[in-house]
Design an enzyme around this catalytic site. Structure first.
Site, PDB file in Angstrom:
ATOM      1  N   SER A 266       0.836  -1.203   0.000  1.00 57.21           N
ATOM      2  CA  SER A 266       0.000   0.000   0.000  1.00 57.21           C
ATOM      3  C   SER A 266       0.867   1.249   0.000  1.00 57.21           C
ATOM      4  CB  SER A 266      -0.927  -0.005   1.219  1.00 57.21           C
ATOM      5  OG  SER A 266      -0.242   0.549   2.312  1.00 57.21           O
ATOM      6  N   LYS A 267       0.211   2.358  -0.293  1.00 64.09           N
ATOM      7  CA  LYS A 267       0.941   3.623  -0.385  1.00 64.09           C
ATOM      8  C   LYS A 267       1.607   3.993   0.943  1.00 64.09           C
ATOM      9  CE  LYS A 267      -1.593   5.298  -4.275  1.00 64.09           C
ATOM     10  NZ  LYS A 267      -2.144   6.395  -5.026  1.00 64.09           N
ATOM     11  N   ARG A 268       1.048   3.497   2.041  1.00 59.49           N
ATOM     12  CA  ARG A 268       1.591   3.875   3.357  1.00 59.49           C
ATOM     13  C   ARG A 268       2.723   2.935   3.802  1.00 59.49           C
ATOM     14  NH1 ARG A 268      -0.030   8.240   5.579  1.00 59.49           N
ATOM     15  NH2 ARG A 268      -1.863   9.105   4.573  1.00 59.49           N
TER      16      ARG A 268
END
Ligand code: GLU
Length: 510
Positions: A266-268
């Protein structure tokens, strides 16, 4: 394999920065196009205005540029099928949505958000297996299939908000022939009546995507696996428009997984786990939160592309290092795997290291010199070049040269107490004084001479090699770290070496 005229598109939505998964989609499209003498088209899918993020489109363009992925047609370059930004093609979609309604493949729906909520509550209470708007539920909702023609006309003329929904056929099998996954068969009873055209006058992704792929003569749709569930609807839309014979081929790429293989990257994840997941640094325009980028971390674009290519694809050989041109030559959809590909941050660094050591010392020196200048260190380019040559095996990024070579630019002011404790002996000052004499007489002052003379002295006096060389290093570097000792000496030069040993004799106190 001959695919005919290949035209592929990369069709991102400007809803934020692209992450590596998104850029891999672009790369695979590009490689496939170039391998088959085809065109790579950039289309911006910005029909979801609520999710539009300023700066995201520019970010996409800059990322492609950094990766050396050249756009043949589309945003920034233009082409035969302009405009390439979907928000500028609104009227086209309206026309096609109406055509579907006229052919009874779609219908107007006037349900308010509250009506839809009531439907869901009712179906839940009835313990219905799904709470979808579909062939079973549509009859009890407010739409042009359940209302009279007169009523529909009145509602449209009075300007009542409506959406256009696809009339999903009942109990039909739809086959998607995916070039990576093979045949995927879905029964339409599992699918709902998706909204194709919204009350704000914009199409949804599904309608706009199909209309554009058709009008832009796209031959292959290569995209992430998350779009596979939507593909049966897309196939039905091609059929409804009568475009089935010109339908593009589909290829859905495996997901990019977290380093532990558990779940989608994920982007995080990146900043949480200490590696970048975005090609370029991204600053959220609203929260000002900063997300690190591969470029800013010090990755070379060639290494980054190589990393991306191996996320799902493999050449079927042992070769791991591929230039963009080599990737184009070797690429094929057949060699993309079906299962998710794990992003390995350590392997990513290894790739960068491979590209770094292949660069010339001159190029590395220039890159390192600009970092030094930022730190206010002004050093001779030839000196920096020699340092790069000596330390490049030890670094993955140009920025790491600083850590590996700071002692070449300043004499130590502190000395590692652990080394002192272990290596500094009672006779050390006398030994170092002898070594100063030996070095003074070493002409020319190079690796061969200094190494021979110092080692001969140690052997002749039956001293401990490891101990003496380590204290010598301690006076020059301040610790037990660094590349080969006699190479360090040659680069520092006789005067500096002797000055540092003398300073060590004064400053190192056990
Ligand atoms: N706009 C979609 C996205 O953001 C494109 C999906 C597709 O390639 O069809 O990923």
């Amino acid at each position: 394999m001959d695919y005919g005229k290949v035209r592929v598109r990369f069709a991102p939505s400007p809803t934020g920065p692209l992450h590596i998964g998104g850029l891999r989609t672009a790369l695979f499209n590009y490689l496939f196009a170039k391998k088959n003498n085809g065109d790579f088209i950039l289309r911006i899918e910005d029909t979801d205005q609520a999710r539009y993020v300023p700066g995201a489109e520019e970010y996409i363009i800059e990322s492609l540029k950094w990766c050396n992925i050249k756009i043949d047609e589309g945003i920034t370059v233009g082409g035969l099928y302009e405009p390439y930004r979907q928000s500028e093609r609104k009227d086209i979609y309206r026309k096609y949505a109406k055509q579907l309604v006229e052919n009874c493949d779609a219908y107007y729906a006037f349900d308010t958000p509250d009506d839809l909520e009531q439907m869901r509550i009712r179906l839940k209470a009835e313990k219905s297996s799904t709470q979808q708007y579909n062939s079973i539920t549509r009859g009890s909702m407010k739409n042009s299939l359940s209302l009279t023609n007169k009523e529909v006309k009145q509602r449209l003329e009075s300007g009542e908000p409506y959406v256009i929904r696809f009339k999903m056929p009942e109990n039909e099998e739809v086959t998607v022939n995916d070039l990576i996954r093979g045949k995927v068969i879905v029964n339409t009873s599992e699918l709902d009546d998706k909204v194709l055209f919204k009350s704000d006058g914009m199409p949804t992704y599904h309608l706009a995507n199909i209309v554009d792929d058709h009008l832009m003569k796209i031959s292959h749709v290569i995209r992430g696996e998350e779009w596979l569930p939507s593909t049966p609807l897309h196939v039905l839309l091609y059929k409804a428009f009568g475009w089935e014979s010109e339908m593009p081929e589909f290829a859905h790429m495996p997901l990019t997984l977290k380093p532990d293989g558990k779940g989608k990257l994920s982007k995080r994840d990146g900043d949480r786990l200490g590696f970048p997941v975005f090609p370029l640094q991204w600053i959220n325009p609203v929260t000002k939160e900063v997300f690190s980028g591969f470029r800013e971390t010090g990755y070379f674009p060639e290494a980054f592309i190589n990393i991306l290519a191996f996320l799902g694809w493999n050449p079927g050989t042992e070769q791991e290092i591929f230039s963009l041109n080599e990737l184009i030559k070797s690429f094929s959809l057949e060699r993309i795997g079906k299962s998710g590909s794990r992003f390995d941050p350590e392997k990513a660094k290894w790739y960068n290291h491979q590209y770094l050591i292949k660069k010339s010392d001159d190029e590395l020196a220039e890159l390192f010199q600009s970092i030094l200048k930022e730190k206010g260190i002004d050093a001779d380019l030839n000196y920096i070049k020699n340092i790069c040559a000596l330390t490049k095996e030890r670094v993955n990024f140009v920025s790491e040269f600083c850590d590996q070579s700071y002692f070449f630019f300043e004499a130590p002011t502190e000395y590692d107490p652990k080394v002192i404790k272990k290596r500094w002996k009672e006779n050390t000052p006398d030994v170092l004084k002898d070594i100063i004499d030996i070095l003074n007489k070493s002409e020319p002052f190079n690796v061969e001479n200094t190494e021979k003379n110092v080692k001969d002295y140690i052997l002749k006096n039956e001293l401990n090699m490891g101990q003496v060389l380590n204290v010598l290093r301690l006076t020059l570097v301040g610790s037990a770290k660094g590349p080969a000792l006699f190479n360090i000496m040659e680069l520092l030069g006789k005067n500096e070496v002797i000055t540092r040993i003398e300073a060590g004799l004064v400053n190192i106190i056990k």
